[in-house]
Design an enzyme around this catalytic site. Structure first.
Site, short mmCIF file in Angstrom:
data_model
loop_
_atom_site.label_atom_id
_atom_site.label_comp_id
_atom_site.label_asym_id
_atom_site.label_seq_id
_atom_site.Cartn_x
_atom_site.Cartn_y
_atom_site.Cartn_z
N CYS A 236 -57.35 30.70 -100.36
CA CYS A 236 -58.21 29.60 -99.41
C CYS A 236 -59.50 28.66 -100.61
O CYS A 236 -59.75 29.45 -101.82
CB CYS A 236 -59.00 30.45 -98.39
SG CYS A 236 -60.34 29.64 -97.32
N ALA B 25 -24.31 28.47 -81.07
CA ALA B 25 -25.34 27.34 -80.12
C ALA B 25 -25.51 26.55 -79.83
O ALA B 25 -25.71 25.81 -78.75
CB ALA B 25 -26.81 28.09 -80.60
N ASN C 112 -38.92 31.87 -82.63
CA ASN C 112 -38.83 31.27 -83.64
C ASN C 112 -39.90 31.10 -84.16
O ASN C 112 -40.61 29.83 -83.48
CB ASN C 112 -38.13 30.09 -84.18
CG ASN C 112 -36.45 30.74 -84.08
OD1 ASN C 112 -36.33 32.01 -83.85
ND2 ASN C 112 -35.84 30.03 -82.91
N SER D 282 -31.77 38.36 -79.13
CA SER D 282 -31.51 39.92 -78.98
C SER D 282 -32.19 40.85 -77.52
O SER D 282 -31.81 41.35 -77.03
CB SER D 282 -30.66 41.23 -79.85
OG SER D 282 -31.94 41.33 -80.57
N CYS E 291 -61.82 29.77 -100.50
CA CYS E 291 -63.25 31.02 -100.88
C CYS E 291 -62.64 32.03 -101.29
O CYS E 291 -63.66 32.83 -101.71
CB CYS E 291 -63.25 31.53 -99.75
SG CYS E 291 -62.45 32.68 -98.65
N CYS F 157 -62.48 34.09 -93.75
CA CYS F 157 -63.45 32.98 -93.15
C CYS F 157 -63.09 31.68 -91.87
O CYS F 157 -63.22 30.57 -91.35
CB CYS F 157 -64.01 32.05 -94.63
SG CYS F 157 -63.00 30.56 -94.96
N ASN G 259 -24.63 33.10 -76.23
CA ASN G 259 -25.05 34.15 -77.64
C ASN G 259 -23.76 33.81 -78.54
O ASN G 259 -22.83 34.04 -77.54
CB ASN G 259 -26.01 35.74 -77.37
CG ASN G 259 -26.34 36.16 -78.30
OD1 ASN G 259 -25.81 36.45 -79.15
ND2 ASN G 259 -27.60 36.46 -78.39
N ASP H 269 -40.20 29.08 -87.13
CA ASP H 269 -39.61 27.50 -87.31
C ASP H 269 -40.28 25.68 -87.25
O ASP H 269 -39.93 25.11 -88.39
CB ASP H 269 -38.10 27.69 -87.83
CG ASP H 269 -37.16 27.75 -86.66
OD1 ASP H 269 -37.72 26.72 -86.00
OD2 ASP H 269 -36.35 28.16 -86.69
N HIS I 15 -44.59 33.18 -81.18
CA HIS I 15 -44.60 34.44 -82.64
C HIS I 15 -45.49 33.58 -83.43
O HIS I 15 -45.50 33.40 -84.93
CB HIS I 15 -43.75 35.16 -83.26
CG HIS I 15 -43.15 36.47 -82.10
ND1 HIS I 15 -41.76 36.18 -82.29
CD2 HIS I 15 -44.08 36.76 -80.61
CE1 HIS I 15 -41.82 37.85 -81.55
NE2 HIS I 15 -43.05 38.05 -80.99
P1 NAD Z 1 -32.49 38.48 -83.47
O1 NAD Z 1 -32.51 38.87 -85.50
O2 NAD Z 1 -32.64 39.89 -83.12
O3 NAD Z 1 -31.17 38.42 -82.65
C1 NAD Z 1 -30.00 37.05 -82.96
C2 NAD Z 1 -29.71 36.80 -81.96
O4 NAD Z 1 -28.71 36.18 -81.88
C3 NAD Z 1 -28.29 37.51 -82.05
O5 NAD Z 1 -28.32 38.27 -80.83
C4 NAD Z 1 -27.07 37.44 -82.22
O6 NAD Z 1 -26.03 37.60 -82.14
C5 NAD Z 1 -27.84 35.63 -81.55
N1 NAD Z 1 -26.99 34.56 -83.06
C6 NAD Z 1 -26.46 34.57 -83.79
N2 NAD Z 1 -25.92 33.59 -84.35
C7 NAD Z 1 -25.97 32.61 -83.38
C8 NAD Z 1 -25.30 31.57 -83.12
N3 NAD Z 1 -25.01 30.24 -84.26
N4 NAD Z 1 -25.24 30.74 -82.18
C9 NAD Z 1 -25.76 31.96 -80.37
N5 NAD Z 1 -25.87 32.59 -81.32
C10 NAD Z 1 -26.29 33.32 -82.28
O7 NAD Z 1 -32.84 37.41 -82.88
P2 NAD Z 1 -34.45 37.49 -82.47
O8 NAD Z 1 -34.32 38.16 -80.60
O9 NAD Z 1 -35.04 36.03 -82.82
O10 NAD Z 1 -35.72 38.88 -82.69
C11 NAD Z 1 -36.06 38.26 -83.75
C12 NAD Z 1 -37.35 38.47 -84.01
O11 NAD Z 1 -36.98 37.81 -86.25
C13 NAD Z 1 -38.46 37.57 -83.15
O12 NAD Z 1 -39.73 38.05 -83.65
C14 NAD Z 1 -38.00 36.13 -84.21
O13 NAD Z 1 -39.41 35.35 -84.92
C15 NAD Z 1 -38.38 36.24 -85.64
N6 NAD Z 1 -37.26 35.15 -86.24
C16 NAD Z 1 -37.06 34.22 -86.55
C17 NAD Z 1 -36.71 33.50 -87.60
C18 NAD Z 1 -36.87 31.91 -87.49
O14 NAD Z 1 -37.87 31.23 -86.77
N7 NAD Z 1 -36.20 31.27 -87.24
C19 NAD Z 1 -35.29 33.84 -88.18
C20 NAD Z 1 -35.15 35.16 -88.03
C21 NAD Z 1 -36.72 36.42 -87.51
ZN ZN Z 2 -61.43 31.38 -96.52
#
Ligand code: NAD
Ligand code: ZN
Length: 248
Positions: free
Chosen positions: A147, A231, A102, A188, A149, A130, A212, A104, A119
């Site tokens: 920026c 979660a 994530n 996932s 620049c 720059c 999950n 975030d 990520h």
């Molecule tokens: P994904 O979207 O592919 O999978 C999310 C998984 O979370 C699924 O398996 C789903 O069943 C499960 N899920 C959904 N809600 C849930 C809950 N409340 N409790 C438990 N499980 C739950 O996500 P991924 O595998 O992280 O891959 C997606 C890509 O997208 C990553 O590279 C990530 O960097 C990026 N992304 C990041 C954010 C963030 O920063 N919050 C948000 C969206 C996507």
């Molecule tokens: Zn710059």
């Protein structure tokens, strides 16, 4: 106490090195949709079109239409009980690191100290022309942010087509191949190369606890204990069980 939760809690207590791998699912209850949610960000902005480094270099203004919405969503999000539970486990000396996909910043906001960002992070920007760096707060409300620049800034998230930060990759791999317990929450597990880590841990003999809402590609093949549900609920129950069992 639920039997599976108890088993998972005992694994964490007995393990000499535990790590957590997290994905978008851990932040869904904080208000950030994952890739699959209908009507979510990724339904409207095809990642192939908006989340590649080539798209950013070609037309940063267009990519910032997506980034602006993402920034507004992340701005409103607060850590939930799952983020807080992992920070608590770390504070108790029972969790070495969180490896997250994530961008975030919610693990850090919840109090986790050892966070490896696979990520990147959306809260800082870099000028790819720059190299000057900015905090997002310095550019708040400026779309697209520029920026000094004159070029358009890029948030420090890893776009498709960009390399994973080498230090994050090396450290993750080292941890995955030496841990005794691995918690994998809300991912996932299809995005490469992050999805190699649970397999690496399994091969090294680690126990795998998966949380999950739904079964994933890992559940049948490598997961030892599958805790199905939200979660926030599963992590809270697990942390409570760890505390109860440690007191006995
Ligand atoms: P994904 O979207 O592919 O999978 C999310 C998984 O979370 C699924 O398996 C789903 O069943 C499960 N899920 C959904 N809600 C849930 C809950 N409340 N409790 C438990 N499980 C739950 O996500 P991924 O595998 O992280 O891959 C997606 C890509 O997208 C990553 O590279 C990530 O960097 C990026 N992304 C990041 C954010 C963030 O920063 N919050 C948000 C969206 C996507
Ligand atoms: Zn710059």
């Amino acid at each position: 106490m639920d039997e599976l939760i108890e088993k998972a809690a005992r694994i964490i207590i007995e393990s000499k090195l535990t790590i957590a791998l997290t994905g978008a699912g851990i932040s869904v209850e904080s208000g950030i949709p994952d890739f699959r949610s209908k009507g979510g960000l990724w339904d409207r902005f095809d990642p192939e079109e908006y989340a590649t480094i080539y798209a950013f270099k070609d037309s940063p203004e267009k990519v910032w239409q997506m980034l602006k919405e993402m920034e507004q969503i992340v701005d409103k999000a607060r850590p939930n009980e799952a983020h807080a539970g992992l920070a608590e486990l770390e504070g108790m000396g029972l969790l070495e690191s969180v490896l997250t996909q994530n961008i975030d910043n919610l693990h850090q906001e919840a109090g986790s100290r050892n966070v490896i960002e696979y990520h990147g992070n959306s809260r800082t920007f870099t000028c790819i022309w720059c190299n000057k760096k900015y905090d997002y707060k310095d550019k708040k409300g400026e779309y697209p942010p520029k920026c000094e620049c004159g070029k358009i800034l890029k948030p420090d998230v890893i776009f498709f087509g960009e390399a994973i930060p080498p230090l994050a990759m090396a450290r993750s791999s080292q941890l995955a191949s030496t841990c005794q317990a691995l918690l994998i929450i809300g991912t996932s597990a299809v995005v490469s190369p992050f999805n190699i880590l649970p397999r690496q841990a399994k091969q090294a003999g680690s126990k795998i606890i998966e949380i999950n809402l739904e079964r994933t590609v890992l559940t049948e093949n490598i997961t030892d204990i599958f805790l199905q549900g939200k979660a926030s609920e599963q992590v809270s129950q697990l942390v409570s069980a760890v505390k109860d069992l440690k007191e006995v």
